[in-house]
Design a protein around this motif. Structure first.
Motif, PDB file in Angstrom:
ATOM      1  N   GLN A 266     -21.564 -36.402 -19.141  1.00 44.35           N
ATOM      2  CA  GLN A 266     -21.773 -37.817 -19.462  1.00 44.35           C
ATOM      3  C   GLN A 266     -22.979 -38.082 -20.357  1.00 44.35           C
ATOM      4  OE1 GLN A 266     -22.245 -40.001 -15.781  1.00 44.35           O
ATOM      5  NE2 GLN A 266     -23.248 -38.268 -14.804  1.00 44.35           N
ATOM      6  N   GLU A 267     -23.903 -37.161 -20.434  1.00 43.23           N
ATOM      7  CA  GLU A 267     -25.050 -37.370 -21.324  1.00 43.23           C
ATOM      8  C   GLU A 267     -24.711 -37.024 -22.773  1.00 43.23           C
ATOM      9  OE1 GLU A 267     -27.535 -38.862 -20.244  1.00 43.23           O
ATOM     10  OE2 GLU A 267     -27.440 -38.592 -18.074  1.00 43.23           O
ATOM     11  N   GLU A 268     -23.644 -36.220 -22.980  1.00 50.29           N
ATOM     12  CA  GLU A 268     -23.322 -35.740 -24.328  1.00 50.29           C
ATOM     13  C   GLU A 268     -22.093 -36.401 -24.935  1.00 50.29           C
ATOM     14  OE1 GLU A 268     -23.903 -31.198 -24.438  1.00 50.29           O
ATOM     15  OE2 GLU A 268     -23.488 -31.630 -22.333  1.00 50.29           O
ATOM     16  N   SER A 269     -21.145 -36.837 -24.090  1.00 53.57           N
ATOM     17  CA  SER A 269     -19.868 -37.358 -24.586  1.00 53.57           C
ATOM     18  C   SER A 269     -19.764 -38.851 -24.332  1.00 53.57           C
ATOM     19  CB  SER A 269     -18.704 -36.635 -23.891  1.00 53.57           C
ATOM     20  OG  SER A 269     -18.793 -35.238 -24.066  1.00 53.57           O
ATOM     21  N   VAL A 270     -18.926 -39.498 -25.129  1.00 49.29           N
ATOM     22  CA  VAL A 270     -18.629 -40.925 -24.951  1.00 49.29           C
ATOM     23  C   VAL A 270     -17.380 -41.043 -24.092  1.00 49.29           C
ATOM     24  CG1 VAL A 270     -17.981 -43.080 -26.095  1.00 49.29           C
ATOM     25  CG2 VAL A 270     -19.649 -41.543 -27.159  1.00 49.29           C
ATOM     26  N   LEU A 271     -17.460 -41.847 -23.048  1.00 47.06           N
ATOM     27  CA  LEU A 271     -16.284 -42.108 -22.220  1.00 47.06           C
ATOM     28  C   LEU A 271     -15.470 -43.217 -22.863  1.00 47.06           C
ATOM     29  CD1 LEU A 271     -14.649 -41.743 -19.584  1.00 47.06           C
ATOM     30  CD2 LEU A 271     -16.096 -43.523 -18.571  1.00 47.06           C
ATOM     31  N   LEU A 272     -14.232 -42.907 -23.203  1.00 45.29           N
ATOM     32  CA  LEU A 272     -13.298 -43.908 -23.721  1.00 45.29           C
ATOM     33  C   LEU A 272     -12.286 -44.190 -22.620  1.00 45.29           C
ATOM     34  CD1 LEU A 272     -11.874 -45.700 -25.749  1.00 45.29           C
ATOM     35  CD2 LEU A 272     -10.893 -43.673 -26.819  1.00 45.29           C
ATOM     36  N   ALA A 273     -12.447 -45.327 -21.956  1.00 45.86           N
ATOM     37  CA  ALA A 273     -11.625 -45.641 -20.792  1.00 45.86           C
ATOM     38  C   ALA A 273     -10.777 -46.875 -21.079  1.00 45.86           C
ATOM     39  CB  ALA A 273     -12.506 -45.897 -19.572  1.00 45.86           C
ATOM     40  N   TYR A 274      -9.505 -46.760 -20.767  1.00 46.14           N
ATOM     41  CA  TYR A 274      -8.672 -47.953 -20.841  1.00 46.14           C
ATOM     42  C   TYR A 274      -9.156 -48.932 -19.779  1.00 46.14           C
ATOM     43  CZ  TYR A 274      -4.509 -50.213 -22.695  1.00 46.14           C
ATOM     44  OH  TYR A 274      -3.658 -51.057 -23.366  1.00 46.14           O
ATOM     45  N   TYR A 275      -8.940 -50.217 -19.993  1.00 49.30           N
ATOM     46  CA  TYR A 275      -9.562 -51.228 -19.145  1.00 49.30           C
ATOM     47  C   TYR A 275      -9.259 -51.065 -17.668  1.00 49.30           C
ATOM     48  CZ  TYR A 275      -5.027 -53.653 -19.030  1.00 49.30           C
ATOM     49  OH  TYR A 275      -3.699 -53.983 -18.833  1.00 49.30           O
ATOM     50  N   HIS A 276      -8.183 -50.323 -17.330  1.00 49.40           N
ATOM     51  CA  HIS A 276      -7.839 -50.163 -15.917  1.00 49.40           C
ATOM     52  C   HIS A 276      -8.035 -48.725 -15.429  1.00 49.40           C
ATOM     53  CE1 HIS A 276      -4.249 -48.416 -17.603  1.00 49.40           C
ATOM     54  NE2 HIS A 276      -3.743 -49.566 -17.984  1.00 49.40           N
ATOM     55  N   ALA A 277      -8.921 -47.967 -16.069  1.00 49.99           N
ATOM     56  CA  ALA A 277      -9.175 -46.587 -15.629  1.00 49.99           C
ATOM     57  C   ALA A 277      -9.851 -46.587 -14.256  1.00 49.99           C
ATOM     58  CB  ALA A 277     -10.033 -45.866 -16.653  1.00 49.99           C
ATOM     59  N   ALA A 278      -9.877 -45.420 -13.623  1.00 49.01           N
ATOM     60  CA  ALA A 278     -10.430 -45.301 -12.277  1.00 49.01           C
ATOM     61  C   ALA A 278     -11.879 -45.766 -12.247  1.00 49.01           C
ATOM     62  CB  ALA A 278     -10.336 -43.852 -11.803  1.00 49.01           C
ATOM     63  N   SER A 279     -12.180 -46.722 -11.358  1.00 47.43           N
ATOM     64  CA  SER A 279     -13.520 -47.309 -11.286  1.00 47.43           C
ATOM     65  C   SER A 279     -14.563 -46.305 -10.834  1.00 47.43           C
ATOM     66  CB  SER A 279     -13.510 -48.516 -10.342  1.00 47.43           C
ATOM     67  OG  SER A 279     -12.641 -49.511 -10.814  1.00 47.43           O
ATOM     68  N   GLU A 280     -14.150 -45.297 -10.060  1.00 47.87           N
ATOM     69  CA  GLU A 280     -15.109 -44.284  -9.626  1.00 47.87           C
ATOM     70  C   GLU A 280     -15.706 -43.538 -10.822  1.00 47.87           C
ATOM     71  OE1 GLU A 280     -12.001 -44.589  -6.300  1.00 47.87           O
ATOM     72  OE2 GLU A 280     -12.048 -44.616  -8.498  1.00 47.87           O
ATOM     73  N   LEU A 281     -14.905 -43.388 -11.887  1.00 50.26           N
ATOM     74  CA  LEU A 281     -15.406 -42.737 -13.094  1.00 50.26           C
ATOM     75  C   LEU A 281     -16.145 -43.732 -13.981  1.00 50.26           C
ATOM     76  CD1 LEU A 281     -15.512 -40.159 -14.819  1.00 50.26           C
ATOM     77  CD2 LEU A 281     -13.337 -40.856 -15.855  1.00 50.26           C
TER      78      LEU A 281
END
Length: 842
Positions: A266-281
């Motif tokens: 998470q410090e190196e990559s950008v998280l691209l999450a669809y609006y309904h992705a798992a909230s834990e992530l």
């Protein structure tokens, strides 16, 4: 001579002590212990009793399942489509009047299924989530191999027909996650549209070819835009490869469990999450993150550009993202959508690869690979292939090319096969990460707080509109009462006009929020969908009742949505609290525990180290369990049952796959299954291993080894299916090598197991010249099954061979008396009349 066993004859209908008539090749002896009714009651339980449901039943169990449905009280509003193989259905029509079935039951062949789904209004049942596919006992046992293809066909058609409806209706899980993720949905992916125009992207999926491409990606890392689906992150961590984007789409907790290694990047990559992705992530991500799709589920100025994705899985989302980034070359790596030659469905680091369960699934189908060989795949993967082909067309329109370098990946229209050494890459400067830092706004405290406050104001406005919707619907309830003169009102059509005006306001002034109410509280509205009324017709009382239920659902649904908005507002206010100089950590802890996001403590501590230094010791002690839970999440993700399997089911499925592969003489496929069987030690595993050895020996023309193994299986007690398989193979091998005596012994054993094999036993006796014995077998059989006219004609021919023309004529006359349209009997009768000596016989 092997045609003795392979002529496709279903044989006569047998009858057990319970009066069940069945075809032995379809059902064997499965109903002989309990009888079909008791067996069905035990096997299906209450699953066939669900009201307002559409059942697609694969196979009819020789008509017994149709009879079972036809004789019982069927649940209200439910319909049953029985899909049967044409040859079996033709035989079933001999013992069952298919034109006088219950109106809720219909029997079709596979080519008629689509039409019947439309006739039975599959869309309405899909709205209710009440579409079920069940296999008959015969289809599940797959004694007839054609049932394998029939099950796959029905599954594909149902998935295709229901997918679109579900997509339009939406999913409540998606809807709930949208509001739960609202605090983190602050920076939209739309900001990156065309950001990497002309560049080369690589999409890392979880398929087996990922392992082949990783070294090439690492070698060319600085000149690539690397997008990875979240579940491959463990493999990427293992090799030290951090992608530019980690993509996630699924809302279920299991998605986080299999993707938890993403937190290591998470410090190196950008998280691209669809609006309904798992909230834990989404809720525990420490680094830069982007959301895609609408921020709010209603029209809002804060939604900006929707910029949604197309396709059912995270791989499709990731490919679409690469297209939207403007990349001109997009290499698919690990996007195989079929099994490798070694039988793997996933790359290293995935539990599916370890279990081997996918390889023994019964509903596998074949697709062509880039190497032009046939590979196995699942129904879900087959649907995914079609979706990628649509994305390839979209890429072409955008001036991009989709490529795949894996020779073992499924061949897809519009995806060009290109080996890695032929891919030309333009140097990229600045790098992808430098470009991202330049374009994306810094998500600092001020940026986040502005987003939180703006979102809170938007929620407040939406809540006020929901109150107005409730007031309108209460007026509509009163008008609905008056329409039919209920509630001490005089019936008047003017109430209909008033209801129309209210409905127009709901659609125009509150259009998108009205849809949100229907979306989020869909279960309330779906209760109004009644296939039962479509079967029995609508009354005035039905119309009034539905109208009342509709507006009450609006009122109750609006209340539900308001509660969700209040919860979302509380979460946003807690995020503001996180940024405040003196946050109430007890309140925050309660929310973090509720949301299963214990990692937010670590995130808050990193953002506010000075405040953490001032936290009292006793409060730190109270917060320590959050760190422990977060560490456990990152280590195991919690218990996941996604890949657990029943050992007995595994062996049963493996056995069926072995039969399929042997019929295709697929030695490689059998060897893959054999490698999975090596470590199996549960009851029955040794028998399956012995059969595997026999199958491989046959393919290798090692007759003695094969016969030794088959004879070992004959000693099995209590497994008639295994014994029958061994006997059939012994007969085939002995006939092939002209060992007729041993073939006869094996066929005699089969005939003793089931009368279906008796005519074949008699035929082999005839071939061996044992006419009297053959005739005695035929006569005994004809007494038990006098309507098996094909076998009677064989007996007539035997009479002729023995010189008994009168006997041949008597048998032929009997056949024509009961089946005058039998062309073979008529021609044989004419032939008999012209034989020398026939006149003397007469």
């Amino acid at each position: 001579m092997t045609m003795i066993l392979d002529n496709g004859d279903l044989g006569p209908f047998l009858k057990n002590s319970y009066g069940d008539e069945y075809l032995y090749p379809v059902n064997r002896d499965v109903f002989n212990r309990l009888g079909s009714k008791a067996f069905y009651a035990s096997h299906y339980g209450e699953s066939l009793g669900s009201e307002n449901s559409l059942f697609v039943l694969v196979g009819s169990d020789s008509g017994l399942l149709i009879r079972y449905l036809n004789e019982r009280s069927l649940p209200r509003g439910s319909r049953f489509i029985v899909v049967e193989l044409p040859d079996v259905l033709q035989r079933v029509s001999e013992v069952l009047d298919l034109d006088s079935l219950h109106p809720q039951v219909v029997v079709v062949t596979p080519d008629m299924l689509d039409h019947q789904l439309t006739e039975f209004q599959i869309d309405e049942y899909t709205y209710l989530s009440k579409v079920f596919m069940l296999e008959s006992i015969g289809a599940s046992d797959q004694n007839l191999p054609d049932y394998i293809d029939l099950s796959v066909h029905c599954n594909l058609r149902l998935e295709s027909r229901t997918w679109q409806v579900r997509a339009q209706l939406g999913n409540r899980d998606f809807a709930l996650k949208q509001l739960q993720n609202l605090p983190e949905n602050h920076t939209g992916f739309y900001r990156l549209k065309g950001a990497f125009k002309g560049k080369t992207a690589v999409v890392l999926g979880a398929g087996p070819s990922l392992d082949e491409v990783i070294p090439w990606v690492m070698e060319n890392r600085e000149d690539l835009v690397v997008l990875a689906v979240s579940r491959v992150c463990q493999r990427l961590c293992d090799v030290g490869l951090a992608p530019d984007f980690i993509c996630s789409i699924d809302p279920q907790t299991v998605s986080f469990i299999v993707s938890r290694a993403a937190l290591e990047l998470q410090e190196e990559s950008v998280l691209l999450a669809y609006y309904h992705a798992a909230s834990e992530l989404v809720g525990q991500w420490h680094g830069q993150q982007l959301y895609a799709g609408p921020r709010f589920p209603w029209d809002s100025e804060l939604n900006h550009d929707d910029f949604g994705f197309s396709g059912p899985t995270v791989s499709h989302m990731t490919i679409d993202a690469a297209i939207k980034l403007g990349c001109s070359q997009i290499l698919l790596a690990g996007v195989d959508l079929c099994f490798s030659r070694e039988g793997f469905s996933h790359a290293q680091g995935n539990k599916e690869r370890e279990s081997g369960v996918a390889l023994v699934k019964r509903s596998l189908i074949s697709v062509k690979t880039n190497g032009d060989w046939d590979a196995e795949t699942t129904v879900a993967y087959a649907n995914g292939i079609h979706a990628i082909e649509m994305l390839a067309q979209r890429a072409k329109e955008a001036g991009a090319e989709l490529m795949n370098s894996a020779i073992g990946a499924a061949k897809m229209d519009g995806v060009n096969f290109l080996p890695l050494d032929q891919i030309q890459i333009e140097p990229m400067s600045p790098s992808a990460r430098e470009t991202l830092r330049e374009i994306l706004p810094p998500a600092d405290a001020d940026y986040r707080c502005n987003h939180y406050e703006a979102s809170i104001q938007e929620l407040k406005k939406a809540r006020q509109k929901l109150v107005q919707i409730q007031l309108l619907c209460k007026k509509a309830l009163k008008a609905n009462e008056g329409l039919f003169g209920r509630g001490n009102k005089q019936a008047s059509f003017q109430y209909k006009h008033e209801m129309d005006r209210i409905e127009a306001r709901l659609n125009k002034e509150y259009g998108t929020l009205s849809k949100v109410v229907k979306h989020y509280a869909g279960d309330l509205f779906l209760k109004l969908v009644s296939p039962e009324r479509n079967i029995s017709g609508w009354s005035d009382e039905d119309i009034e009742k539905v109208g009342r239920g509709y507006y009450q659902a609006f009122i109750d649904g609006a209340q539900e949505v308001m509660a969700l908005l209040d919860e979302a507002r509380h979460r946003l206010e807690c995020r503001l609290t996180e940024e405040s100089p003196s946050p109430d950590l007890k309140v925050l802890r309660a929310l973090w525990q509720q949301d299963n996001t214990p990692g937010r403590l670590d995130l808050w501590r990193r953002r506010h180290p000075e405040q953490w230094d001032r936290v009292p010791t006793d409060l730190r002690t109270d917060l320590e369990p959050l760190d422990e839970v977060y560490a456990e999440q990152r280590r195991t993700g919690g218990e996941c049952k996604e890949h657990e399997f029943d050992p007995a089911v595994f062996l049963e499925d493996a056995l069926h796959r072995m039969h399929q592969l042997f019929r295709r003489q697929d030695r490689e496929g059998l060897e893959r299954i054999q490698s999975l069987l090596e470590s199996r030690e549960e009851k029955g595993a040794d028998l399956v291993k012995t059969l595997m050895t026999a199958y491989l020996a046959e393919i290798d023309q090692q007759m003695e080894t094969a016969l030794t193994c088959y004879n070992q299986l004959l000693e099995v007690v209590g497994d008639s299916a295994m014994v029958e398989t061994a006997l059939r193979r012994i007969i085939s091998l002995t006939l092939e090598h002209n060992d007729l005596e041993n073939a006869l012994l094996a066929l005699q054993c089969l005939a003793e197991m089931s009368p279906t094999f008796v005519p074949q036993y008699a035929e082999l006796l005839r071939i061996l010249g044992e006419y009297e014995a053959a005739l005695a077998v035929y006569e005994d059989y004809s007494e038990r099954f006098p309507t098996d006219y094909n076998t009677l004609l064989k007996m007539a021919h035997l009479h002729q061979t023995m010189g008994n023309l009168k006997g041949a004529q008597m048998v032929t006359d009997f056949v024509l008396e009961h089946q005058p349209e039998n062309e073979a009997a008529r021609l044989y009768q004419q032939e008999l009349q012209h034989l020398p000596g026939m006149e003397e016989e007469n």
